[in-house]
Scaffold this motif. Sequence first.
Motif, PDB file in Angstrom:
ATOM      1  N   GLY A  30       0.815  -1.203   0.000  1.00 53.79           N
ATOM      2  CA  GLY A  30       0.000   0.000   0.000  1.00 53.79           C
ATOM      3  C   GLY A  30       0.852   1.258   0.000  1.00 53.79           C
ATOM      4  O   GLY A  30       0.487   2.279  -0.584  1.00 53.79           O
ATOM      5  N   SER A  31       2.013   1.176   0.645  1.00 52.78           N
ATOM      6  CA  SER A  31       2.908   2.332   0.696  1.00 52.78           C
ATOM      7  C   SER A  31       3.748   2.483  -0.557  1.00 52.78           C
ATOM      8  O   SER A  31       4.221   3.589  -0.862  1.00 52.78           O
ATOM      9  N   THR A  32       3.953   1.402  -1.322  1.00 53.76           N
ATOM     10  CA  THR A  32       4.876   1.488  -2.457  1.00 53.76           C
ATOM     11  C   THR A  32       4.351   2.360  -3.593  1.00 53.76           C
ATOM     12  O   THR A  32       5.145   2.882  -4.382  1.00 53.76           O
ATOM     13  N   TYR A  33       3.033   2.531  -3.698  1.00 46.51           N
ATOM     14  CA  TYR A  33       2.508   3.409  -4.749  1.00 46.51           C
ATOM     15  C   TYR A  33       3.029   4.830  -4.547  1.00 46.51           C
ATOM     16  O   TYR A  33       3.454   5.492  -5.494  1.00 46.51           O
ATOM     17  N   LEU A 257      -6.528   2.097   0.472  1.00 46.98           N
ATOM     18  CA  LEU A 257      -6.701   2.780   1.748  1.00 46.98           C
ATOM     19  C   LEU A 257      -5.361   3.286   2.271  1.00 46.98           C
ATOM     20  O   LEU A 257      -5.229   4.450   2.680  1.00 46.98           O
ATOM     21  N   VAL A 258      -4.341   2.414   2.244  1.00 49.75           N
ATOM     22  CA  VAL A 258      -3.015   2.804   2.712  1.00 49.75           C
ATOM     23  C   VAL A 258      -2.441   3.905   1.817  1.00 49.75           C
ATOM     24  O   VAL A 258      -1.879   4.897   2.304  1.00 49.75           O
ATOM     25  N   ALA A 259      -2.600   3.731   0.489  1.00 44.90           N
ATOM     26  CA  ALA A 259      -2.062   4.713  -0.449  1.00 44.90           C
ATOM     27  C   ALA A 259      -2.716   6.078  -0.273  1.00 44.90           C
ATOM     28  O   ALA A 259      -2.040   7.113  -0.306  1.00 44.90           O
ATOM     29  N   VAL A 260      -4.032   6.097  -0.074  1.00 43.26           N
ATOM     30  CA  VAL A 260      -4.735   7.360   0.097  1.00 43.26           C
ATOM     31  C   VAL A 260      -4.322   8.032   1.405  1.00 43.26           C
ATOM     32  O   VAL A 260      -4.098   9.241   1.453  1.00 43.26           O
ATOM     33  N   LEU A 261      -4.217   7.256   2.484  1.00 41.46           N
ATOM     34  CA  LEU A 261      -3.811   7.824   3.766  1.00 41.46           C
ATOM     35  C   LEU A 261      -2.417   8.440   3.669  1.00 41.46           C
ATOM     36  O   LEU A 261      -2.158   9.520   4.226  1.00 41.46           O
ATOM     37  N   LEU A 262      -1.509   7.762   2.959  1.00 35.95           N
ATOM     38  CA  LEU A 262      -0.174   8.322   2.780  1.00 35.95           C
ATOM     39  C   LEU A 262      -0.214   9.557   1.883  1.00 35.95           C
ATOM     40  O   LEU A 262       0.495  10.542   2.126  1.00 35.95           O
ATOM     41  N   GLY A 263      -1.031   9.486   0.824  1.00 34.54           N
ATOM     42  CA  GLY A 263      -1.135  10.627  -0.074  1.00 34.54           C
ATOM     43  C   GLY A 263      -1.694  11.849   0.631  1.00 34.54           C
ATOM     44  O   GLY A 263      -1.220  12.975   0.436  1.00 34.54           O
ATOM     45  N   VAL A 264      -2.692  11.621   1.486  1.00 35.61           N
ATOM     46  CA  VAL A 264      -3.294  12.727   2.226  1.00 35.61           C
ATOM     47  C   VAL A 264      -2.332  13.234   3.298  1.00 35.61           C
ATOM     48  O   VAL A 264      -2.157  14.440   3.495  1.00 35.61           O
ATOM     49  N   GLY A 265      -1.693  12.297   3.995  1.00 39.46           N
ATOM     50  CA  GLY A 265      -0.838  12.687   5.102  1.00 39.46           C
ATOM     51  C   GLY A 265       0.506  13.248   4.688  1.00 39.46           C
ATOM     52  O   GLY A 265       1.016  14.177   5.317  1.00 39.46           O
ATOM     53  N   LEU A 266       1.102  12.696   3.618  1.00 42.05           N
ATOM     54  CA  LEU A 266       2.450  13.096   3.228  1.00 42.05           C
ATOM     55  C   LEU A 266       2.517  13.816   1.884  1.00 42.05           C
ATOM     56  O   LEU A 266       3.434  14.608   1.664  1.00 42.05           O
ATOM     57  N   GLY A 267       1.585  13.503   0.995  1.00 37.69           N
ATOM     58  CA  GLY A 267       1.665  14.062  -0.348  1.00 37.69           C
ATOM     59  C   GLY A 267       0.766  15.248  -0.610  1.00 37.69           C
ATOM     60  O   GLY A 267       0.701  15.740  -1.734  1.00 37.69           O
ATOM     61  N   GLY A 268       0.026  15.689   0.408  1.00 34.53           N
ATOM     62  CA  GLY A 268      -0.832  16.857   0.206  1.00 34.53           C
ATOM     63  C   GLY A 268      -2.054  16.589  -0.644  1.00 34.53           C
ATOM     64  O   GLY A 268      -2.674  17.535  -1.151  1.00 34.53           O
ATOM     65  N   GLU A 269      -2.443  15.319  -0.828  1.00 35.84           N
ATOM     66  CA  GLU A 269      -3.632  15.000  -1.612  1.00 35.84           C
ATOM     67  C   GLU A 269      -4.888  15.146  -0.744  1.00 35.84           C
ATOM     68  O   GLU A 269      -4.814  15.134   0.483  1.00 35.84           O
TER      69      GLU A 269
END
Length: 304
Positions: A30-33, A257-269
Amino acid sequence: MTAHSTSSAATRPTSLLVWGCLLAVYLVWGSTYFVIKVAIGSMPPVGMLGLRFLLAGAVLYGVLRLRGVASPSPQGWRWSAVIGVLLLLGGTGLVALAERQASSSVAAMMLAVSPLFAALFGRIWGEKTGGREWLGIGLGLVGLALLNLSELHATPLAAALLVMAPLCWTFGSQWSRHLPMPSGLMNSAAQMLTGGAVMLLLSALMGERWQVPSAASAWSFVYLIVFGSLLAYSAYTYLVLHTRPALATSYAYVNPLVAVLLGVGLGGEHLRPLGWLALAIIVGGVGLMTWPRRRPAPEALDAA
């Protein structure tokens, strides 16, 4: 190759091991994306992945040989190359190419169709998918549709690549269950070595150019080797050989779910309310697919 059903209990996959492998592919992949998106910021997509898998495969192969594990037969190397190209180039490689024109969250969302493809391809070899699993797949697709309605921002080419990627990945995964592949972790090592070599060759033919990577890309590259390849890819190989198709590919519903949480939390999505509803439906679909078919026991997660 099919899951063991008649051998002793020692040969059966334990619930703890299966769930440990699922946790690895759920969280790490989930994090690799997001991590791939960072890595290709200053590294060529196909070349980066080829080098990633070649290095990871070489490390794993070397460790296994030092421990006395036999090298694959010529036939094993040939089939490893075929499956490695399907999974690593056709699956992961197409995703990396698509992420040049699509967000990491969208890439993970589109790949949520993998369990459906896996179930369909599994039927080619006579593998059955239960009614509850089909319901879980259906819920996952409903969630995917809602995500696409609210969040899909990708070019037509990127969207096409993100449809082709799970087709290659799931077909290769299901086909490998019925081929004379190397056993154990040597299976993962051989696939990464051969698939990585082909990807590096293709990168050279495509004329991809290398430059000194940024610190963020370099650390992302290291993360992909250690966790994305050595840990998660080996865990996925085990799941493909020892669990039913819908369960082995259920990561595709958790990864968004993991990708979105990382995108929102770290990528400003940003994710709109409809997107969060879709993710909740996807998680519900995973719950239906992963719920044991029988009473909770080590055998409950064994392949049918």
